[in-house]
Design a protein around this motif. Structure first.
Motif, PDB file in Angstrom:
ATOM      1  N   GLU A 206      41.146   6.393  -3.043  1.00  0.00           N
ATOM      2  CA  GLU A 206      39.650   6.206  -2.725  1.00  0.00           C
ATOM      3  C   GLU A 206      39.116   6.239  -1.309  1.00  0.00           C
ATOM      4  O   GLU A 206      38.290   6.860  -0.755  1.00  0.00           O
ATOM      5  CB  GLU A 206      39.044   5.249  -3.664  1.00  0.00           C
ATOM      6  CG  GLU A 206      38.903   5.150  -4.926  1.00  0.00           C
ATOM      7  CD  GLU A 206      38.903   4.265  -5.869  1.00  0.00           C
ATOM      8  OE1 GLU A 206      38.541   4.323  -6.983  1.00  0.00           O
ATOM      9  OE2 GLU A 206      38.704   3.123  -5.449  1.00  0.00           O
ATOM     10  N   THR A 207      40.176   5.308  -0.383  1.00  0.00           N
ATOM     11  CA  THR A 207      39.939   5.305   0.942  1.00  0.00           C
ATOM     12  C   THR A 207      40.281   6.621   1.740  1.00  0.00           C
ATOM     13  O   THR A 207      39.425   7.011   2.495  1.00  0.00           O
ATOM     14  CB  THR A 207      40.959   4.226   1.743  1.00  0.00           C
ATOM     15  OG1 THR A 207      40.683   2.875   1.032  1.00  0.00           O
ATOM     16  CG2 THR A 207      40.787   3.888   3.117  1.00  0.00           C
ATOM     17  N   GLU A 208      40.971   7.348   1.034  1.00  0.00           N
ATOM     18  CA  GLU A 208      41.376   8.650   1.666  1.00  0.00           C
ATOM     19  C   GLU A 208      40.220   9.589   1.396  1.00  0.00           C
ATOM     20  O   GLU A 208      39.842  10.301   2.277  1.00  0.00           O
ATOM     21  CB  GLU A 208      42.676   9.153   0.969  1.00  0.00           C
ATOM     22  CG  GLU A 208      43.156  10.591   1.798  1.00  0.00           C
ATOM     23  CD  GLU A 208      44.601  11.016   1.139  1.00  0.00           C
ATOM     24  OE1 GLU A 208      45.078  11.846   1.733  1.00  0.00           O
ATOM     25  OE2 GLU A 208      44.856  10.397   0.141  1.00  0.00           O
ATOM     26  N   ILE A 209      39.571   9.472   0.348  1.00  0.00           N
ATOM     27  CA  ILE A 209      38.331  10.286  -0.313  1.00  0.00           C
ATOM     28  C   ILE A 209      37.344   9.905   0.655  1.00  0.00           C
ATOM     29  O   ILE A 209      36.837  10.857   1.267  1.00  0.00           O
ATOM     30  CB  ILE A 209      38.130  10.083  -1.523  1.00  0.00           C
ATOM     31  CG1 ILE A 209      39.224  10.582  -2.609  1.00  0.00           C
ATOM     32  CG2 ILE A 209      36.733  10.402  -1.885  1.00  0.00           C
ATOM     33  CD1 ILE A 209      39.165  12.130  -2.762  1.00  0.00           C
ATOM     34  N   LEU A 210      37.103   8.891   0.870  1.00  0.00           N
ATOM     35  CA  LEU A 210      36.061   8.312   1.853  1.00  0.00           C
ATOM     36  C   LEU A 210      36.291   8.810   3.416  1.00  0.00           C
ATOM     37  O   LEU A 210      35.142   9.203   3.999  1.00  0.00           O
ATOM     38  CB  LEU A 210      35.976   6.563   1.904  1.00  0.00           C
ATOM     39  CG  LEU A 210      34.778   6.086   2.694  1.00  0.00           C
ATOM     40  CD1 LEU A 210      33.509   6.819   2.259  1.00  0.00           C
ATOM     41  CD2 LEU A 210      34.720   4.553   2.715  1.00  0.00           C
TER      42      LEU A 210
ATOM     43  N   ILE B 161      37.634  18.955  -0.097  1.00  0.00           N
ATOM     44  CA  ILE B 161      38.604  17.756  -0.303  1.00  0.00           C
ATOM     45  C   ILE B 161      39.804  17.977  -1.406  1.00  0.00           C
ATOM     46  O   ILE B 161      40.520  17.617  -1.287  1.00  0.00           O
ATOM     47  CB  ILE B 161      37.928  16.284  -0.739  1.00  0.00           C
ATOM     48  CG1 ILE B 161      36.665  15.848   0.384  1.00  0.00           C
ATOM     49  CG2 ILE B 161      38.698  15.378  -1.264  1.00  0.00           C
ATOM     50  CD1 ILE B 161      35.966  14.891  -0.083  1.00  0.00           C
ATOM     51  N   ALA B 162      39.323  18.777  -2.504  1.00  0.00           N
ATOM     52  CA  ALA B 162      40.267  19.191  -3.493  1.00  0.00           C
ATOM     53  C   ALA B 162      41.499  20.072  -2.853  1.00  0.00           C
ATOM     54  O   ALA B 162      42.651  19.797  -3.078  1.00  0.00           O
ATOM     55  CB  ALA B 162      39.562  19.885  -4.471  1.00  0.00           C
ATOM     56  N   GLY B 163      40.867  20.904  -1.938  1.00  0.00           N
ATOM     57  CA  GLY B 163      41.914  21.625  -1.332  1.00  0.00           C
ATOM     58  C   GLY B 163      42.973  20.969  -0.431  1.00  0.00           C
ATOM     59  O   GLY B 163      43.999  21.242  -0.409  1.00  0.00           O
TER      60      GLY B 163
ATOM     61  N   HIS C 150      36.322  10.591  -8.032  1.00  0.00           N
ATOM     62  CA  HIS C 150      36.878   9.724  -7.189  1.00  0.00           C
ATOM     63  C   HIS C 150      35.588   9.296  -6.046  1.00  0.00           C
ATOM     64  O   HIS C 150      35.155   7.957  -5.612  1.00  0.00           O
ATOM     65  CB  HIS C 150      38.125  10.093  -6.255  1.00  0.00           C
ATOM     66  CG  HIS C 150      39.286  10.037  -6.663  1.00  0.00           C
ATOM     67  ND1 HIS C 150      39.851   8.920  -7.053  1.00  0.00           N
ATOM     68  CD2 HIS C 150      40.397  11.047  -6.839  1.00  0.00           C
ATOM     69  CE1 HIS C 150      41.178   9.098  -7.602  1.00  0.00           C
ATOM     70  NE2 HIS C 150      41.362  10.302  -7.352  1.00  0.00           N
ATOM     71  N   VAL C 151      35.026  10.523  -5.994  1.00  0.00           N
ATOM     72  CA  VAL C 151      33.711  10.092  -5.011  1.00  0.00           C
ATOM     73  C   VAL C 151      32.806   8.993  -5.847  1.00  0.00           C
ATOM     74  O   VAL C 151      32.132   8.214  -5.126  1.00  0.00           O
ATOM     75  CB  VAL C 151      33.063  11.577  -4.933  1.00  0.00           C
ATOM     76  CG1 VAL C 151      31.706  11.393  -4.160  1.00  0.00           C
ATOM     77  CG2 VAL C 151      33.709  12.277  -3.969  1.00  0.00           C
TER      78      VAL C 151
END
Length: 217
Positions: free
Chosen positions: A160-164, A176-178, A190-191
């Motif tokens: 989740e930190t990576e997503i943020l 982000i998915a790519g 996750h978002v």
């Protein structure tokens, strides 16, 4: 069908935006109003998906109207202005606005912005984004994380930190998915968790958080 209220004190501007949007097969303009108080009233009456709102309005300014609308329900607010100064950006974003466009926006970009905001994402004019990022970077000491960064991010998992972080870089769900080689549905999940855990309304506030906590510089 995306239902929208258009609020602008200039009749020609208001009717012009309404005409452009109403011509779309998937958008219906349910009301046009000329001041902030009327905008709040129209939202209460029609419960639109999106309020297209001028930031400078008589009777009640756009910032206060946005604050009331965002606090009261699920209507997304897309701000319009002829200015892109930082103070307006911050006030609008912290009031809960999901998007911020300059009034010289092109027809196609206006329609796109309404669809993006209605879908639950956020959108800023490029010049606004540059100002926002520049100011956040300038006000945070060089090489230092934002205030209480560890406490704010403690609730997030590593993913989740990576997503943020990627959200803070301005990447869409598809991008982000790519980047992470996962499905777009997984990214959306996750978002949603990131926003919920950090108490953020939308991706705009997530971008602010990413800079304030030092994830992105």
């Amino acid at each position: 069908m995306i239902r929208i209220v258009v609020a602008d004190d200039q009749e020609l501007v208001r009717s012009g935006f309404a005409m452009i949007l109403d011509a779309q097969d998937d958008i219906e303009v349910v009301a046009e109003v000329g001041d902030g108080a009327q905008a709040v009233g129209a939202v209460r009456e029609h419960r639109p998906d999106v309020l297209l709102l001028d930031i400078r309005m008589p009777v009640m300014d756009g910032i206060e109207a946005a604050r009331q609308v965002c606090a009261a329900g699920e209507t997304k607010v897309l701000m319009l202005t002829t200015f892109d100064q930082d103070d307006y950006v911050y006030e609008a974003l912290y009031a809960g606005a999901s998007g911020f466009l300059l009034k010289d926006v092109r027809r196609d970009d206006l329609v796109h912005a309404v669809r993006v905001v209605a879908a639950g994402e956020s959108l800023l004019a490029p010049s606004v984004t540059r100002r926002l990022i520049s100011d956040l970077t300038a006000t945070r000491p060089a090489g230092a994380p934002g205030v209480s960064a560890s406490e704010r991010l403690a609730a997030l998992t590593a993913r989740e930190t990576e997503i943020l972080t990627l959200m803070g870089r301005g990447m869409s769900n598809a991008e982000i998915a790519g980047e992470l080689v996962v499905s777009e549905h997984t990214v959306k999940t996750h978002v949603s968790k990131v926003l919920s855990k950090l108490g953020l309304r939308d991706r705009v506030q997530a971008v602010i958080c990413a800079y304030e906590t030092g994830l992105v510089g």
